[in-house]
Enzyme design. Sequence first.
Site, PDB file in Angstrom:
ATOM      1  N   ARG A  86       0.871  -1.298   0.062  1.00 19.51           N
ATOM      2  CA  ARG A  86       0.006   0.041  -0.088  1.00 19.51           C
ATOM      3  C   ARG A  86       0.948   1.267  -0.028  1.00 19.51           C
ATOM      4  O   ARG A  86       0.347   2.461  -0.403  1.00 19.51           O
ATOM      5  CB  ARG A  86      -0.932   0.022   1.402  1.00 19.51           C
ATOM      6  CG  ARG A  86      -1.989   0.964   0.999  1.00 19.51           C
ATOM      7  CD  ARG A  86      -2.962   1.102   2.251  1.00 19.51           C
ATOM      8  NE  ARG A  86      -3.168  -0.001   3.153  1.00 19.51           N
ATOM      9  CZ  ARG A  86      -2.672  -0.334   4.192  1.00 19.51           C
ATOM     10  NH1 ARG A  86      -2.096   0.580   4.822  1.00 19.51           N
ATOM     11  NH2 ARG A  86      -3.170  -1.536   4.872  1.00 19.51           N
TER      12      ARG A  86
ATOM     13  N   TYR B 290     -14.593  22.161 -10.427  1.00 14.99           N
ATOM     14  CA  TYR B 290     -15.019  21.028 -11.144  1.00 14.99           C
ATOM     15  C   TYR B 290     -16.206  20.347 -10.464  1.00 14.99           C
ATOM     16  O   TYR B 290     -16.305  20.341  -9.338  1.00 14.99           O
ATOM     17  CB  TYR B 290     -13.819  19.935 -11.113  1.00 14.99           C
ATOM     18  CG  TYR B 290     -14.110  18.617 -11.677  1.00 14.99           C
ATOM     19  CD1 TYR B 290     -14.133  18.530 -12.970  1.00 14.99           C
ATOM     20  CD2 TYR B 290     -13.583  17.414 -10.971  1.00 14.99           C
ATOM     21  CE1 TYR B 290     -14.240  17.151 -13.460  1.00 14.99           C
ATOM     22  CE2 TYR B 290     -13.786  16.302 -11.405  1.00 14.99           C
ATOM     23  CZ  TYR B 290     -14.068  15.885 -12.679  1.00 14.99           C
ATOM     24  OH  TYR B 290     -14.064  14.819 -13.440  1.00 14.99           O
TER      25      TYR B 290
ATOM     26  N   ASP C 193      -6.490  23.014  -8.023  1.00 14.08           N
ATOM     27  CA  ASP C 193      -6.322  22.032  -9.049  1.00 14.08           C
ATOM     28  C   ASP C 193      -5.542  22.484 -10.105  1.00 14.08           C
ATOM     29  O   ASP C 193      -6.355  23.617 -10.793  1.00 14.08           O
ATOM     30  CB  ASP C 193      -7.993  21.718  -9.259  1.00 14.08           C
ATOM     31  CG  ASP C 193      -8.158  20.501 -10.137  1.00 14.08           C
ATOM     32  OD1 ASP C 193      -7.519  20.546 -10.984  1.00 14.08           O
ATOM     33  OD2 ASP C 193      -9.139  19.945  -9.818  1.00 14.08           O
TER      34      ASP C 193
ATOM     35  N   LYS D 197      -5.329  13.089 -17.002  1.00 15.59           N
ATOM     36  CA  LYS D 197      -5.612  13.899 -18.298  1.00 15.59           C
ATOM     37  C   LYS D 197      -4.193  13.855 -18.842  1.00 15.59           C
ATOM     38  O   LYS D 197      -3.799  13.001 -19.605  1.00 15.59           O
ATOM     39  CB  LYS D 197      -5.910  15.428 -17.835  1.00 15.59           C
ATOM     40  CG  LYS D 197      -7.255  15.169 -17.114  1.00 15.59           C
ATOM     41  CD  LYS D 197      -8.579  14.824 -17.649  1.00 15.59           C
ATOM     42  CE  LYS D 197      -9.774  14.444 -16.678  1.00 15.59           C
ATOM     43  NZ  LYS D 197      -9.964  15.458 -15.893  1.00 15.59           N
TER      44      LYS D 197
HETATM   45  C1  LIG Z   1     -10.990  15.188 -14.738  1.00 12.21           C
HETATM   46  C2  LIG Z   1     -10.923  16.328 -13.488  1.00 12.21           C
HETATM   47  C3  LIG Z   1     -10.639  16.015 -12.168  1.00 12.21           C
HETATM   48  C4  LIG Z   1     -10.890  14.517 -11.813  1.00 12.21           C
HETATM   49  O1  LIG Z   1      -9.844  13.506 -12.140  1.00 12.21           O
HETATM   50  P1  LIG Z   1     -10.476  11.887 -12.422  1.00 12.21           P
HETATM   51  O2  LIG Z   1      -8.949  11.444 -12.707  1.00 12.21           O
HETATM   52  O3  LIG Z   1     -11.200  11.998 -13.580  1.00 12.21           O
HETATM   53  O4  LIG Z   1     -11.054  11.714 -11.190  1.00 12.21           O
HETATM   54  C5  LIG Z   1     -10.448  16.758 -11.482  1.00 12.21           C
HETATM   55  N1  LIG Z   1     -10.211  18.230 -11.856  1.00 12.21           N
HETATM   56  C6  LIG Z   1     -10.460  18.675 -13.051  1.00 12.21           C
HETATM   57  C7  LIG Z   1      -9.980  20.115 -13.478  1.00 12.21           C
HETATM   58  C8  LIG Z   1     -10.791  17.667 -13.950  1.00 12.21           C
HETATM   59  O5  LIG Z   1     -10.699  18.040 -15.339  1.00 12.21           O
END
Ligand SMILES: *Cc1c(COP(=O)(O)O)cnc(C)c1O
Length: 395
Positions: free
Chosen positions: A59, A113, A185, A210
Amino acid sequence: MADNARKPATRLVEAGRRSEWTQGIVSPPVWRASTILYDSVAELKERPNDTHHRLFYGRRGTPTQWSLAEALTELEPGAEATLLFPSGVAAVATALLAVLEPGDELLMVDSAYEPTRALCDGMLKRFDIATRYYDPLIGAGIAGLIGDNTRAVFMESPGSLTFEVQDVPAICAAAKARGATTLLDNTWATPLYFPAIEKGVDLSILACTKYVVGHSDAMLGSVTAAPFAWARLRQATYQLGQHAAPDDAWLGSRGLRTMGVRLAQHQANALKVARWLAEQPQVARVLHPALPGCPGHELWARDFSGASGLFSIVLNGGGDAARAAMIDSLELFGIGYSWGGFESLVVPADPQRMRTVVPWAAEGPLVRLHVGLEDPDDLIADLANGLRRFAEALS
Ligand SMILES: *Cc1c(COP(=O)(O)O)cnc(C)c1O
């Protein structure tokens, strides 16, 4: 620690490839593990439970996860360390739980988000943590919202769907003056185009799903901490049992090596497409941080060193049906959530359903585009056809 003398492109190639982790293999291999075996009771007892970068139990990761985490740290000058998560949402949730306690107030940007809002309005509320949403363009004015119970300020810049660019340095300075922790973020820009820790952020969050993974084939998140916030992040991550699978971390490492060249191409393609869209009569507005007219564009020009491939357009009039006619006619833009892969994507989005501080008002419906690595002239031809369908649906 980061060798900050080297340029980001060089760090992308070199970072995280310690010889004890790669064993001489160019790309650090996948180390899968739950149990780690010890030679003796004495060795088992002596291995400290808070070990970092020493095999302890699956873990806590193996060199596969440590390598990616270290590489992400090295892209953030001033950062202490990074931890990986099974998704971006898990990274957001753990970072918030690391810094908040019952009775605290969280200041959350109104353009966050949607799943981040859902966490605030759901679980955090149940835990008696109050969320106060604020205008993404508030800047230094955030000082006026910081009260005695304000423990954290969360930013997302640019904002989801509507791309308002925030004054992150000013917000961080105001929060720091009042002892509030700052979280960002940073998924859109990545540390390559916005080195968040250097700009004053305490916890820098990425949906690695992403651009880090970059190929739409794995879910992954990360949080990179400034020295001040590292101990709390690590404690929350361990206590919540967070763990990113080694195979997915490996895909993240593999993606990271080419993230610089991919981002540069996403940037060029998206700018070409966005500038063309800005001239079309069916498009009322293009919300792209690098184009004048996007709220906060001057902050983007001041603070960011590039733009990625994600932006939105506001259509000129029409409703759901005309928007759907446009989107359904596109051949090169897949209809689907997420973004950051090599391919172009499109989704309809309705920010008016979510915003509570700054109501969303627009000339028509919103369409979010992710511009991939296809030839931008082909993408423009596809969009031209889509806008024709939109205009036909209006008449
Ligand atoms: C997609 C996204 C997330 C979440 O990511 P996941 O891997 O899909 O959980 C968080 N913040 C932003 C700005 C995003 O576009």
